[in-house]
Design a protein around this motif. Structure first.
Motif, PDB file in Angstrom:
ATOM      1  N   THR A 140       0.940  -1.260   0.051  1.00 36.31           N
ATOM      2  CA  THR A 140       0.084  -0.028   0.141  1.00 36.31           C
ATOM      3  C   THR A 140       0.665   1.267  -0.196  1.00 36.31           C
ATOM      4  O   THR A 140       2.137   1.351   0.450  1.00 36.31           O
ATOM      5  N   TRP A 141       0.256   2.507  -0.550  1.00 43.62           N
ATOM      6  CA  TRP A 141       1.166   3.601  -0.597  1.00 43.62           C
ATOM      7  C   TRP A 141       1.381   4.090   1.112  1.00 43.62           C
ATOM      8  O   TRP A 141       2.574   4.480   1.121  1.00 43.62           O
ATOM      9  N   LEU A 142       0.409   3.939   1.843  1.00 43.32           N
ATOM     10  CA  LEU A 142       0.573   4.647   3.179  1.00 43.32           C
ATOM     11  C   LEU A 142       1.514   3.712   3.827  1.00 43.32           C
ATOM     12  O   LEU A 142       2.215   4.042   4.850  1.00 43.32           O
ATOM     13  N   GLY A 143       1.524   2.255   3.592  1.00 43.23           N
ATOM     14  CA  GLY A 143       2.455   1.332   3.984  1.00 43.23           C
ATOM     15  C   GLY A 143       4.160   1.815   3.805  1.00 43.23           C
ATOM     16  O   GLY A 143       4.970   1.976   4.663  1.00 43.23           O
ATOM     17  N   ILE A 144       4.016   2.130   2.421  1.00 42.65           N
ATOM     18  CA  ILE A 144       5.467   2.843   2.010  1.00 42.65           C
ATOM     19  C   ILE A 144       5.868   4.194   2.649  1.00 42.65           C
ATOM     20  O   ILE A 144       6.962   4.212   3.141  1.00 42.65           O
ATOM     21  N   ILE A 145       4.937   4.991   2.918  1.00 45.39           N
ATOM     22  CA  ILE A 145       4.931   6.059   3.559  1.00 45.39           C
ATOM     23  C   ILE A 145       5.350   6.043   5.006  1.00 45.39           C
ATOM     24  O   ILE A 145       6.500   6.646   5.573  1.00 45.39           O
ATOM     25  N   LEU A 146       4.810   5.117   5.506  1.00 44.72           N
ATOM     26  CA  LEU A 146       4.896   5.124   7.229  1.00 44.72           C
ATOM     27  C   LEU A 146       6.494   4.420   7.320  1.00 44.72           C
ATOM     28  O   LEU A 146       7.117   4.916   8.161  1.00 44.72           O
ATOM     29  N   GLN A 147       6.760   3.298   6.667  1.00 39.09           N
ATOM     30  CA  GLN A 147       7.915   2.779   6.735  1.00 39.09           C
ATOM     31  C   GLN A 147       9.223   3.822   6.625  1.00 39.09           C
ATOM     32  O   GLN A 147      10.165   3.880   7.368  1.00 39.09           O
ATOM     33  N   SER A 148       8.865   4.818   5.754  1.00 39.81           N
ATOM     34  CA  SER A 148       9.834   5.930   5.551  1.00 39.81           C
ATOM     35  C   SER A 148       9.848   6.771   6.492  1.00 39.81           C
ATOM     36  O   SER A 148      10.923   7.248   7.154  1.00 39.81           O
ATOM     37  N   ASP A 149       8.724   7.111   7.092  1.00 40.25           N
ATOM     38  CA  ASP A 149       8.559   8.012   8.200  1.00 40.25           C
ATOM     39  C   ASP A 149       9.233   7.655   9.506  1.00 40.25           C
ATOM     40  O   ASP A 149       9.840   8.381  10.224  1.00 40.25           O
ATOM     41  N   ARG A 150       9.082   6.424   9.623  1.00 45.27           N
ATOM     42  CA  ARG A 150       9.625   5.326  10.699  1.00 45.27           C
ATOM     43  C   ARG A 150      11.243   5.616  10.754  1.00 45.27           C
ATOM     44  O   ARG A 150      11.779   5.618  11.825  1.00 45.27           O
ATOM     45  N   VAL A 151      11.702   5.525   9.538  1.00 50.80           N
ATOM     46  CA  VAL A 151      13.163   5.653   9.416  1.00 50.80           C
ATOM     47  C   VAL A 151      13.645   6.931   9.719  1.00 50.80           C
ATOM     48  O   VAL A 151      14.746   7.228  10.018  1.00 50.80           O
ATOM     49  N   ALA A 152      12.723   8.009   9.488  1.00 55.57           N
ATOM     50  CA  ALA A 152      13.181   9.423  10.151  1.00 55.57           C
ATOM     51  C   ALA A 152      13.688   9.350  11.700  1.00 55.57           C
ATOM     52  O   ALA A 152      14.334  10.090  11.947  1.00 55.57           O
ATOM     53  N   ILE A 153      12.878   8.419  12.311  1.00 57.09           N
ATOM     54  CA  ILE A 153      13.076   8.583  13.793  1.00 57.09           C
ATOM     55  C   ILE A 153      14.437   7.884  13.878  1.00 57.09           C
ATOM     56  O   ILE A 153      15.132   8.124  14.799  1.00 57.09           O
ATOM     57  N   ASP A 154      14.676   6.862  13.247  1.00 56.66           N
ATOM     58  CA  ASP A 154      15.783   5.995  13.239  1.00 56.66           C
ATOM     59  C   ASP A 154      17.113   7.178  12.967  1.00 56.66           C
ATOM     60  O   ASP A 154      18.097   7.025  13.814  1.00 56.66           O
ATOM     61  N   PHE A 155      17.047   7.923  12.013  1.00 59.70           N
ATOM     62  CA  PHE A 155      17.878   9.069  11.740  1.00 59.70           C
ATOM     63  C   PHE A 155      18.112   9.939  12.932  1.00 59.70           C
ATOM     64  O   PHE A 155      19.355  10.073  13.320  1.00 59.70           O
ATOM     65  N   LEU A 156      16.905  10.380  13.307  1.00 65.57           N
ATOM     66  CA  LEU A 156      16.969  11.467  14.624  1.00 65.57           C
ATOM     67  C   LEU A 156      17.803  10.802  15.831  1.00 65.57           C
ATOM     68  O   LEU A 156      18.548  11.382  16.398  1.00 65.57           O
ATOM     69  N   LEU A 157      17.562   9.342  15.868  1.00 63.69           N
ATOM     70  CA  LEU A 157      18.207   8.567  16.961  1.00 63.69           C
ATOM     71  C   LEU A 157      19.908   8.452  16.969  1.00 63.69           C
ATOM     72  O   LEU A 157      20.627   8.103  17.804  1.00 63.69           O
ATOM     73  N   SER A 158      20.305   8.775  15.716  1.00 68.52           N
ATOM     74  CA  SER A 158      21.555   8.693  15.055  1.00 68.52           C
ATOM     75  C   SER A 158      22.231   9.918  15.456  1.00 68.52           C
ATOM     76  O   SER A 158      23.660   9.892  15.412  1.00 68.52           O
ATOM     77  N   PRO A 208      23.655  13.072  17.694  1.00 68.21           N
ATOM     78  CA  PRO A 208      23.865  13.229  19.168  1.00 68.21           C
ATOM     79  C   PRO A 208      23.270  14.408  19.692  1.00 68.21           C
ATOM     80  O   PRO A 208      23.085  14.614  20.835  1.00 68.21           O
ATOM     81  N   GLU A 209      22.751  15.454  18.775  1.00 67.09           N
ATOM     82  CA  GLU A 209      22.019  16.624  19.269  1.00 67.09           C
ATOM     83  C   GLU A 209      20.382  16.186  19.856  1.00 67.09           C
ATOM     84  O   GLU A 209      19.983  17.219  20.435  1.00 67.09           O
ATOM     85  N   VAL A 210      20.130  15.060  19.588  1.00 64.86           N
ATOM     86  CA  VAL A 210      18.595  14.711  19.940  1.00 64.86           C
ATOM     87  C   VAL A 210      18.503  13.981  21.302  1.00 64.86           C
ATOM     88  O   VAL A 210      19.204  13.152  21.342  1.00 64.86           O
ATOM     89  N   ASP A 211      17.583  14.242  21.967  1.00 65.65           N
ATOM     90  CA  ASP A 211      17.092  13.681  23.222  1.00 65.65           C
ATOM     91  C   ASP A 211      16.168  12.624  22.614  1.00 65.65           C
ATOM     92  O   ASP A 211      14.763  12.864  22.226  1.00 65.65           O
ATOM     93  N   PRO A 212      16.561  11.365  22.911  1.00 69.49           N
ATOM     94  CA  PRO A 212      15.620  10.266  22.313  1.00 69.49           C
ATOM     95  C   PRO A 212      14.395  10.104  23.185  1.00 69.49           C
ATOM     96  O   PRO A 212      13.399   9.512  22.584  1.00 69.49           O
ATOM     97  N   GLN A 213      14.055  10.688  24.272  1.00 70.17           N
ATOM     98  CA  GLN A 213      12.941  10.884  24.963  1.00 70.17           C
ATOM     99  C   GLN A 213      12.081  11.805  24.570  1.00 70.17           C
ATOM    100  O   GLN A 213      10.854  11.952  25.178  1.00 70.17           O
ATOM    101  N   LYS A 214      12.592  12.875  23.612  1.00 68.01           N
ATOM    102  CA  LYS A 214      11.458  13.951  23.300  1.00 68.01           C
ATOM    103  C   LYS A 214      11.603  14.229  21.769  1.00 68.01           C
ATOM    104  O   LYS A 214      12.192  14.961  21.170  1.00 68.01           O
ATOM    105  N   ILE A 215      10.829  13.105  21.343  1.00 68.44           N
ATOM    106  CA  ILE A 215      10.746  13.078  19.593  1.00 68.44           C
ATOM    107  C   ILE A 215       9.114  13.451  19.278  1.00 68.44           C
ATOM    108  O   ILE A 215       8.371  12.739  19.955  1.00 68.44           O
TER     109      ILE A 215
END
Length: 401
Positions: free
Chosen positions: A239-257, A259-266
């Motif tokens: 599904t299109w939304l499935g592809i979108i969501l998977q991509s957006d979840r990787v954006a969280i992976d990126f932020l967690l990589s 050092p400037e980001v507080d992992p508990q405040k996303i």
């Protein structure tokens, strides 16, 4: 026997009267609406928190997320981020990085990363999810400052955001901000070199010397191709939304990589398609601690008759059997959630907005977290005005700072 026959006759009259009334209703699908509406009413939203008494919230959350993940149907091979920094621009109060990273083993995206000046410790972060608007040529640029913007983009930002790129405002206020392109937009838009027969013959304006004309022609082409894209995705088993969501979840992976980001405040936020993306990212990923949904809140019941004329990107076959749209957002309750609705929004029935608010309010109330859900209404068309942005910033400050 007489009473039995009389009762059956009454039931028949009630049914036929209902059917006759239903046949007179105006709908985007005309005379087929009664059939589809009646079918949709059979055991819909069975995994909604409100469908039955829930004794174990975490078990419900796990079951509902698993079913929705199954329906979204996109679990590609993973890949390391392999982040590249393509450009760096120092702006007032923050630095803007243009980055590229892997979304999965077969897909990359580009994003703007905005890092505030003078950070002395890890900071809260916001994933700013771009809209649709029939404007496929750009993605992240629609709510992030860029240099030498064409007038067509300037006008677009003025129309939907009152001329202010809210991602940059967040960075100035101390938030690390990530603005990723999603499939079909910006850096992930259609590659016209892979479809020369279609573009050259049917879209001569793509070769125009005028930039605005070229961009409009591209947007028109991409809009027409949405149906083919969706059919191909369904045929491929996703599904299109499935592809979108998977991509957006990787954006969280990126932020967690970072050092400037507080992992508990996303947090995540977005307008229109960005609001839909925020709904699913907030609901489906526990790493998101706060969500903001702008101009994309309704129930499916109010979309069936006249308000289902949206992008193909929002449709997940059979989801309504299990979860309504507000039910998706509820999967992360009682985490803080702000919904911003536009009273003049031509894309959603006002009663649908109210019905979604009622559902979410009931769930947050049951979870003894009434203060963590707010739904505001603004007397404006489909947009994310400066007043709406300011309310969103205040909400983020309350829960993330």
């Amino acid at each position: 026997m007489f009473f039995k026959r009389f009762a059956l006759a009454c039931l028949f009259l009630v049914f036929t009267s209902f059917w006759a009334a239903a046949q007179t209703e105006v709908s985007d699908v005309g005379n087929f609406y009664p059939l589809l509406e009646a079918y949709s009413a059979r055991q819909n939203c069975r995994l909604s928190f409100l469908a039955k008494e829930r004794k174990n919230v975490e078990e419900w959350r796990k079951e509902a997320r698993a079913k929705l993940n199954e329906l979204l149907a996109f679990t590609p091979p993973p890949a390391p981020l392999a982040t590249q920094i393509l450009d760096t621009i120092k702006r007032e109060g923050y630095t803007q990085y243009l980055v590229r990273y892997n979304v999965n083993a077969l897909q990359q995206t580009e994003a703007f990363l905005l890092v505030p000046d003078n950070l002395t410790k890890s900071a809260p972060a916001v994933i700013a999810l771009h809209d649709h608007g029939g404007f496929y040529f750009y993605g992240k640029e629609k709510h992030t400052l860029t240099d030498n913007r064409p007038q067509i983009l300037v006008d677009y930002i003025k129309n939907l955001y009152e001329g202010r790129t809210y991602a940059d405002e967040l960075a100035k206020r101390g938030y690390v901000v990530l603005c990723p392109d999603v499939l079909y937009f910006g850096s992930q838009k259609l590659d016209l070199d892979k479809m020369p027969s279609l573009t050259k013959e049917n879209f001569p304006d793509l070769q125009s010397a005028d930039e605005a004309t070229r961009i409009k022609a591209f947007n028109k082409l991409a809009n027409g191709q949405e149906t083919i894209m969706a059919k191909t995705m369904f045929t491929a088993g996703t599904t299109w939304l499935g592809i979108i969501l998977q991509s957006d979840r990787v954006a969280i992976d990126f932020l967690l990589s970072r050092p400037e980001v507080d992992p508990q405040k996303i947090a995540c936020m977005g307008l229109s398609l960005g609001g839909l993306r925020s709904t699913y990212l907030f609901g489906m990923d526990a790493r998101v601690k706060a969500g903001i949904i702008a101009a994309f809140s309704t129930t499916y019941a109010y979309m069936l008759q006249e308000y289902v004329r949206h992008t193909w990107m929002m449709y997940v076959p059979r989801q309504y059997q299990y979860l309504d749209l507000p039910d998706v957002a509820s999967l992360n309750a009682p985490r803080p959630l702000l919904v911003l609705n536009c009273k003049q929004d031509a894309l959603f029935h006002p009663d649908g907005m109210k019905a979604a608010e009622k559902k979410l309010s009931a769930i947050y109330t049951w979870m003894k977290a009434k203060d963590k859900f707010t739904c505001n209404y603004y007397d404006v068309p489909h947009s994310l005005t400066i007043a709406m942005q300011e309310d969103a910033f205040a909400w983020l400050d309350k829960w993330l700072k």
